[in-house]
Structure formats: structure tokens, C-alpha cells
Design a protein around this motif. Structure first.
Motif, PDB file in Angstrom:
ATOM      1  N   PHE A   1      -2.931   4.971  -8.832  1.00 34.25           N
ATOM      2  CA  PHE A   1      -2.134   4.279  -7.823  1.00 34.25           C
ATOM      3  C   PHE A   1      -2.712   4.447  -6.426  1.00 34.25           C
ATOM      4  O   PHE A   1      -2.462   3.615  -5.547  1.00 34.25           O
ATOM      5  CB  PHE A   1      -0.680   4.748  -7.888  1.00 34.25           C
ATOM      6  CG  PHE A   1       0.121   4.041  -8.951  1.00 34.25           C
ATOM      7  CD1 PHE A   1       0.868   2.923  -8.638  1.00 34.25           C
ATOM      8  CD2 PHE A   1       0.086   4.467 -10.268  1.00 34.25           C
ATOM      9  CE1 PHE A   1       1.596   2.250  -9.608  1.00 34.25           C
ATOM     10  CE2 PHE A   1       0.795   3.803 -11.256  1.00 34.25           C
ATOM     11  CZ  PHE A   1       1.561   2.683 -10.928  1.00 34.25           C
ATOM     12  N   ALA A   2      -3.511   5.494  -6.195  1.00 32.00           N
ATOM     13  CA  ALA A   2      -4.223   5.602  -4.917  1.00 32.00           C
ATOM     14  C   ALA A   2      -5.270   4.488  -4.809  1.00 32.00           C
ATOM     15  O   ALA A   2      -5.450   3.883  -3.734  1.00 32.00           O
ATOM     16  CB  ALA A   2      -4.883   6.973  -4.799  1.00 32.00           C
ATOM     17  N   ILE A   3      -5.957   4.200  -5.905  1.00 31.94           N
ATOM     18  CA  ILE A   3      -6.933   3.094  -5.928  1.00 31.94           C
ATOM     19  C   ILE A   3      -6.224   1.764  -5.708  1.00 31.94           C
ATOM     20  O   ILE A   3      -6.678   0.918  -4.924  1.00 31.94           O
ATOM     21  CB  ILE A   3      -7.702   3.083  -7.258  1.00 31.94           C
ATOM     22  CG1 ILE A   3      -8.564   4.337  -7.386  1.00 31.94           C
ATOM     23  CG2 ILE A   3      -8.576   1.832  -7.378  1.00 31.94           C
ATOM     24  CD1 ILE A   3      -9.205   4.521  -8.749  1.00 31.94           C
TER      25      ILE A   3
ATOM     26  N   LEU B   1      12.287   4.176  -6.317  1.00 31.57           N
ATOM     27  CA  LEU B   1      12.299   3.481  -5.018  1.00 31.57           C
ATOM     28  C   LEU B   1      10.965   2.809  -4.701  1.00 31.57           C
ATOM     29  O   LEU B   1      10.932   1.603  -4.418  1.00 31.57           O
ATOM     30  CB  LEU B   1      12.705   4.451  -3.911  1.00 31.57           C
ATOM     31  CG  LEU B   1      14.155   4.949  -3.969  1.00 31.57           C
ATOM     32  CD1 LEU B   1      14.411   5.955  -2.851  1.00 31.57           C
ATOM     33  CD2 LEU B   1      15.122   3.773  -3.862  1.00 31.57           C
ATOM     34  N   PRO B   2       9.836   3.535  -4.723  1.00 28.12           N
ATOM     35  CA  PRO B   2       8.574   2.837  -4.449  1.00 28.12           C
ATOM     36  C   PRO B   2       8.216   1.811  -5.509  1.00 28.12           C
ATOM     37  O   PRO B   2       7.591   0.794  -5.203  1.00 28.12           O
ATOM     38  CB  PRO B   2       7.537   3.961  -4.390  1.00 28.12           C
ATOM     39  CG  PRO B   2       8.124   5.079  -5.164  1.00 28.12           C
ATOM     40  CD  PRO B   2       9.604   4.986  -4.908  1.00 28.12           C
TER      41      PRO B   2
ATOM     42  N   MET C   1       7.160  -3.884  -7.067  1.00 30.68           N
ATOM     43  CA  MET C   1       7.475  -5.096  -7.812  1.00 30.68           C
ATOM     44  C   MET C   1       7.910  -6.232  -6.894  1.00 30.68           C
ATOM     45  O   MET C   1       7.550  -7.394  -7.094  1.00 30.68           O
ATOM     46  CB  MET C   1       8.583  -4.816  -8.841  1.00 30.68           C
ATOM     47  CG  MET C   1       8.156  -3.926  -9.991  1.00 30.68           C
ATOM     48  SD  MET C   1       6.794  -4.650 -10.964  1.00 30.68           S
ATOM     49  CE  MET C   1       5.534  -3.403 -10.729  1.00 30.68           C
ATOM     50  N   PHE C   2       8.694  -5.897  -5.863  1.00 34.41           N
ATOM     51  CA  PHE C   2       9.110  -6.930  -4.909  1.00 34.41           C
ATOM     52  C   PHE C   2       7.892  -7.541  -4.224  1.00 34.41           C
ATOM     53  O   PHE C   2       7.781  -8.764  -4.079  1.00 34.41           O
ATOM     54  CB  PHE C   2      10.045  -6.339  -3.855  1.00 34.41           C
ATOM     55  CG  PHE C   2      10.582  -7.359  -2.890  1.00 34.41           C
ATOM     56  CD1 PHE C   2      11.795  -7.991  -3.142  1.00 34.41           C
ATOM     57  CD2 PHE C   2       9.885  -7.694  -1.737  1.00 34.41           C
ATOM     58  CE1 PHE C   2      12.292  -8.944  -2.258  1.00 34.41           C
ATOM     59  CE2 PHE C   2      10.371  -8.647  -0.853  1.00 34.41           C
ATOM     60  CZ  PHE C   2      11.584  -9.278  -1.113  1.00 34.41           C
ATOM     61  N   ALA C   3       6.961  -6.697  -3.804  1.00 36.34           N
ATOM     62  CA  ALA C   3       5.790  -7.183  -3.067  1.00 36.34           C
ATOM     63  C   ALA C   3       4.870  -8.022  -3.943  1.00 36.34           C
ATOM     64  O   ALA C   3       4.420  -9.096  -3.529  1.00 36.34           O
ATOM     65  CB  ALA C   3       5.018  -5.996  -2.468  1.00 36.34           C
ATOM     66  N   ILE C   4       4.576  -7.563  -5.155  1.00 34.53           N
ATOM     67  CA  ILE C   4       3.599  -8.293  -5.970  1.00 34.53           C
ATOM     68  C   ILE C   4       4.186  -9.590  -6.526  1.00 34.53           C
ATOM     69  O   ILE C   4       3.480 -10.591  -6.653  1.00 34.53           O
ATOM     70  CB  ILE C   4       3.017  -7.418  -7.107  1.00 34.53           C
ATOM     71  CG1 ILE C   4       4.076  -6.962  -8.088  1.00 34.53           C
ATOM     72  CG2 ILE C   4       2.278  -6.237  -6.532  1.00 34.53           C
ATOM     73  CD1 ILE C   4       3.528  -6.126  -9.244  1.00 34.53           C
ATOM     74  N   PHE C   5       5.482  -9.597  -6.850  1.00 31.73           N
ATOM     75  CA  PHE C   5       6.088 -10.847  -7.302  1.00 31.73           C
ATOM     76  C   PHE C   5       6.236 -11.838  -6.151  1.00 31.73           C
ATOM     77  O   PHE C   5       6.010 -13.036  -6.302  1.00 31.73           O
ATOM     78  CB  PHE C   5       7.460 -10.586  -7.931  1.00 31.73           C
ATOM     79  CG  PHE C   5       7.387 -10.057  -9.338  1.00 31.73           C
ATOM     80  CD1 PHE C   5       6.504 -10.592 -10.252  1.00 31.73           C
ATOM     81  CD2 PHE C   5       8.218  -9.020  -9.754  1.00 31.73           C
ATOM     82  CE1 PHE C   5       6.439 -10.111 -11.557  1.00 31.73           C
ATOM     83  CE2 PHE C   5       8.165  -8.539 -11.041  1.00 31.73           C
ATOM     84  CZ  PHE C   5       7.271  -9.080 -11.950  1.00 31.73           C
ATOM     85  N   GLY C   6       6.637 -11.331  -4.983  1.00 29.50           N
ATOM     86  CA  GLY C   6       6.770 -12.207  -3.827  1.00 29.50           C
ATOM     87  C   GLY C   6       5.448 -12.813  -3.406  1.00 29.50           C
ATOM     88  O   GLY C   6       5.389 -13.959  -2.941  1.00 29.50           O
TER      89      GLY C   6
ATOM     90  N   ALA D   1       0.810  -1.227   0.000  1.00 28.14           N
ATOM     91  CA  ALA D   1       0.000   0.000   0.000  1.00 28.14           C
ATOM     92  C   ALA D   1       0.841   1.274   0.000  1.00 28.14           C
ATOM     93  O   ALA D   1       0.639   2.154  -0.851  1.00 28.14           O
ATOM     94  CB  ALA D   1      -0.986  -0.016   1.163  1.00 28.14           C
ATOM     95  N   PRO D   2       1.797   1.450   0.944  1.00 28.84           N
ATOM     96  CA  PRO D   2       2.568   2.701   0.920  1.00 28.84           C
ATOM     97  C   PRO D   2       3.405   2.873  -0.340  1.00 28.84           C
ATOM     98  O   PRO D   2       3.541   3.997  -0.844  1.00 28.84           O
ATOM     99  CB  PRO D   2       3.452   2.594   2.176  1.00 28.84           C
ATOM    100  CG  PRO D   2       3.473   1.154   2.541  1.00 28.84           C
ATOM    101  CD  PRO D   2       2.154   0.604   2.099  1.00 28.84           C
ATOM    102  N   CYS D   3       3.957   1.785  -0.861  1.00 26.74           N
ATOM    103  CA  CYS D   3       4.762   1.898  -2.085  1.00 26.74           C
ATOM    104  C   CYS D   3       3.894   2.271  -3.274  1.00 26.74           C
ATOM    105  O   CYS D   3       4.297   3.090  -4.124  1.00 26.74           O
ATOM    106  CB  CYS D   3       5.491   0.586  -2.349  1.00 26.74           C
ATOM    107  SG  CYS D   3       6.877   0.270  -1.226  1.00 26.74           S
ATOM    108  N   LEU D   4       2.697   1.687  -3.370  1.00 26.03           N
ATOM    109  CA  LEU D   4       1.789   2.040  -4.451  1.00 26.03           C
ATOM    110  C   LEU D   4       1.372   3.504  -4.371  1.00 26.03           C
ATOM    111  O   LEU D   4       1.318   4.212  -5.386  1.00 26.03           O
ATOM    112  CB  LEU D   4       0.554   1.137  -4.413  1.00 26.03           C
ATOM    113  CG  LEU D   4       0.753  -0.299  -4.909  1.00 26.03           C
ATOM    114  CD1 LEU D   4      -0.409  -1.184  -4.449  1.00 26.03           C
ATOM    115  CD2 LEU D   4       0.872  -0.329  -6.429  1.00 26.03           C
TER     116      LEU D   4
END
Length: 409
Positions: A369-371, A304-305, A310-315, A288-291
Motif C-alpha cells: 500500500f506504500a507503493i 476508515l482509510p 474506495m470512494f476515491a478510486i470509484f469516483g 495517497a494518504p488513505c492508501l
């Protein structure tokens, strides 16, 4: 053993091509506005049918693989996706382009249910100690496909044109398909190696786990597809002052994708050491914060975000697969994976109209990206209520058993 290695090699290459074909258009579309006289959002909407077919086609593709031939179905994938891509590159009509993109999605739908079944069968034939490694490497091949789609497409678009960005990969896929059919004979799948028995999962725990998986499948599918589709256009708008060329933008997009691809290897190793919830919560918290920041930052700070996203969604892909493995019996696991892909990939199709609507109506990427950040927060809430373990007793899960069960799916 030599044949199994050969099959795994073709399956890994198919995974790369599968994701690459689905992401050629989001990069090529940046150069198509002048030819068709339509806006970015209007052109992007033409890919909706392809993403719907990518999800909906997984169920019949898996059924045909089991009932007819997995080997033949993977051949259909190579030849069909390649032919559809060539058709997309030759079209001069918006309707024909939409049809070609739908055909790409339909043929691309073959890979996940069929290719994963072939991979796990032949990896099991090599021995249980190689299973996790082969699955992890296969995931990286798929993520590399996401990365090279932007890089290869951007380079071809700049130096040759957007039509060649479809035609050249299409020709390559057909060549790979012909080689595959020549080198891989039709045969029964190798027998599965025995493994540890599936531990009993209480009904209430299983229901809660699959309720979480359903929510994560829908929200995560939208976030994953929207982020990977929107990134080339986001970087083109926000990094123009830093990187002026299409190739430069594509290189940055590919680098971000490749950095995210490492998440599957890292998360895969963590799954062997911690419970799913212990990994799921921090990965979900990152989204959420990165998006949200990705929607507001520009220039070099934007990277950076985006790396975090990408790390979060691939993981999360690896975590979701481990969920299915742990909470589904072996007899139902293949069908459970087909349903998981149907749910996730089907929901991801809504990303296309979402991007087109928000971007062209003046909301821009900040609103988009807020959505997505709100969807990412819903995934975090789901992670908080995910069971601690199969018995809900807080003990560490048998991750090795879970990994082997993923492989036997």
C-alpha cells in the motif's frame, strides 16, 4: 421504449456480472491453498492471464460488436463467461485453472466496449433527459458487482466450497444469457438523439488533457485493481481478531465496496455543477494518504482509510469517463473509450504480480500500500496540471454537454 428498457436492464445486469466474475478468484483463493499446496502469492499469480485478457480483449470485442452484432456479442459474454467460470470450478490442475481464469477475462472484456455502446444507444432512445441517470445507475450496478463478488464468494466458500463459488455463478450467467437471447431480438441500434455541438478544444489543451488521462489510466488502473484484489486478504489478516469467519470478512469487504460505489452517483452530480479540475483535484488528493494508512492500520481503524480509498478510486472512474467525453469529438469517442479501457485495464494486470511479489517476499501489505500510495500521489500531481476547462480560461465547463457526450460515446 419497452424494448430499450429491457435491453438496459440486461446491460446493467451484465455490468454487475462482469465485475463479479473478475473478483471471484481473489476471494476464493483464500480457501484454495490447502487443495493445491501453494501459497497465496503463487495461486494469485494464476489470474494474471485473465487480467491481461480483460484489458487487451476490449479492442477486438468492440470491433466485433460494430462489425458483427452487439446483441450477439453480449450473448457471447453471458454464455462464455459462465462456461469459463464452470471450467474453473471443475479443474484440478494449476495450468487448467490458469487457462480458465484467462478465458473468464477474455469473455469479460466484451462488456465495456459493447455493453456501454448498447446502453448509450438505448438510453438516448428514451430521451436526453434520462441519459445521465441511466449512465450513473449502470455504474452503480458495476460497483455492486464488485461488492457482491466478495460477499457471495465468501458465503459459498464457507458453506459449500470454493469450486461452487465458480460453478453456481457460471450456471446463473448462462441462464441469464439464454433468457437475454430469447427476449432481445436482433435489430439495428435506435437512432441517437441530437445534442449540442462539440465545443472547439485547442490542440495544446487537448494534448495536455490526454497526457493526464494516460498517466491516470495507468496509475489508476494499478491502484484500482490492486486495492480491490487485496482487500479480502488484507481484512482476513488485519480483522481476524474482530471478525473470525469468512462470511463476516466478506460482508465487511462488500460493505466497503458498496460505500465506495456511492461515489459514482455523487461525483456524477458534481460533474454537472463544477469543472472537472475542481472535482478531480480533491478526489485525487484523497487517494495517497488513505492508501498509506490502509497499509499500516489494523482492527476497526482499518475501515476508515479503506472507505476513503474506495470512494476515491470509484469516483475517479466517473471523472475519467467525463474527460474522454469533453476532449474527444463524437466521431472518435467510441474508439477513444476502447483505448482508455485498454490502457487502464491493461495496466491493471500488473497489480497481480505486484501483490504476489510484495506479499510473498515479506513486504506484506504495508509495503504494497506504500507503493500504491506513491501511484496515488502521481495521480494527484497529474490533477494539478489538468486544464481548468476546454479553453483553459477558468470558466465553468458545460457539464450537461459533457454528460450527454459521454452518453453518445
Amino acid at each position: 421504449m419497452s424494448l430499450s428498457r429491457r435491453v438496459i436492464g440486461f446491460v446493467n445486469l451484465a455490468h454487475l456480472l462482469d465485475h463479479m466474475f473478475m473478483l471471484i478468484f481473489p476471494t476464493a483463493v483464500l480457501a484454495m491453498e490447502a487443495d493445491f499446496g501453494r501459497s497465496y502469492g503463487e495461486l494469485l499469480a494464476l489470474s494474471l492471464g485473465g487480467f491481461i485478457a480483460f484489458g487487451a480483449g476490449s479492442i477486438p470485442a468492440g470491433w466485433l460488436g460494430d462489425r458483427w452484432s452487439r446483441r450477439h456479442m453480449l450473448g457471447v459474454f453471458f454464455l462464455g463467461a459462465g462456461g469459463a467460470a464452470i471450467l474453473a470450478g471443475l479443474t484440478t490442475s494449476l495450468w487448467l485453472l490458469a487457462m480458465a481464469l484467462t478465458l473468464i477475462g477474455l469473455f469479460a472484456a466484451i462488456y465495456h466496449p459493447v455493453g456501454t455502446a448498447m446502453l448509450t444507444a438505448h438510453a438516448a432512445a428514451l430521451g436526453p433527459e434520462t441519459m445521465g441517470r441511466e449512465i450513473g445507475l449502470n455504474g452503480v450496478w458495476g460497483n455492486v458487482g464488485v461488492a457482491v463478488a466478495a460477499l457471495i464468494t465468501g458465503g459459498i466458500v464457507q458453506f459449500i466450497g470454493w469450486r461452487a463459488a465458480f460453478i453456481l455463478p457460471g450456471i446463473a450467467a448462462i441462464a441469464v444469457g439464454i433468457t437475454y437471447l430469447a427476449l432481445v431480438p436482433e435489430h439495428a441500434s435506435p437512432p441517437r438523439k441530437g445534442g449540442q455541438p462539440q465545443p472547439h478544444v485547442p490542440r495544446g489543451v487537448a494534448i495536455r488533457a490526454f497526457a493526464v488521462l494516460a498517466l491516470v489510466g495507468v496509475s489508476g488502473g494499478v491502484v484500482f485493481n490492486a486495492a480491490t484484489i487485496a482487500l479480502p486478504k488484507l481484512f482476513a489478516e488485519r480483522l481476524q481478531d474482530v471478525i473470525g469467519s469468512a462470511v463476516g470478512i466478506s460482508l465487511v469487504v462488500s460493505t466497503v465496496y458498496l460505500a465506495g460505489a456511492l461515489a459514482q452517483l455523487i461525483i456524477g452530480r458534481l460533474v454537472d455543477r463544477f469543472t472537472l479540475k475542481q472535482i478531480f483535484v480533491p478526489v485525487a488528493f484523497l487517494q495517497a494518504p488513505c492508501l498509506f494508512l490502509a497499509g499500516w492500520l489494523d482492527n476497526a481503524w482499518l475501515l476508515l482509510p479503506c472507505l476513503g480509498v474506495m470512494f476515491a478510486i470509484f469516483g475517479q472512474v466517473t471523472i475519467n469517463d467525463a474527460m474522454v467525453a469533453k476532449y474527444t469529438s463524437d466521431a472518435w469517442r467510441a474508439r477513444a473509450y476502447s483505448l482508455r479501457y485498454l490502457l487502464s485495464l491493461g495496466a491493471s494486470a500488473t497489480a497481480v504480480p505486484l501483490i504476489a511479489l510484495v506479499h510473498d517476499r515479506g513486504g506484506g501489505f504495508a509495503m504494497l500500500f506504500a507503493i500504491l500510495a506513491m501511484l496515488g500521489f502521481s495521480i494527484f500531481l497529474a490533477a494539478l496540471v489538468f486544464p481548468k476547462s476546454s479553453g483553459e480560461n477558468g470558466d465553468r465547463e458545460d457539464a450537461g454537454s459533457a454528460s450527454s457526450q459521454v452518453a453518445r460515446a
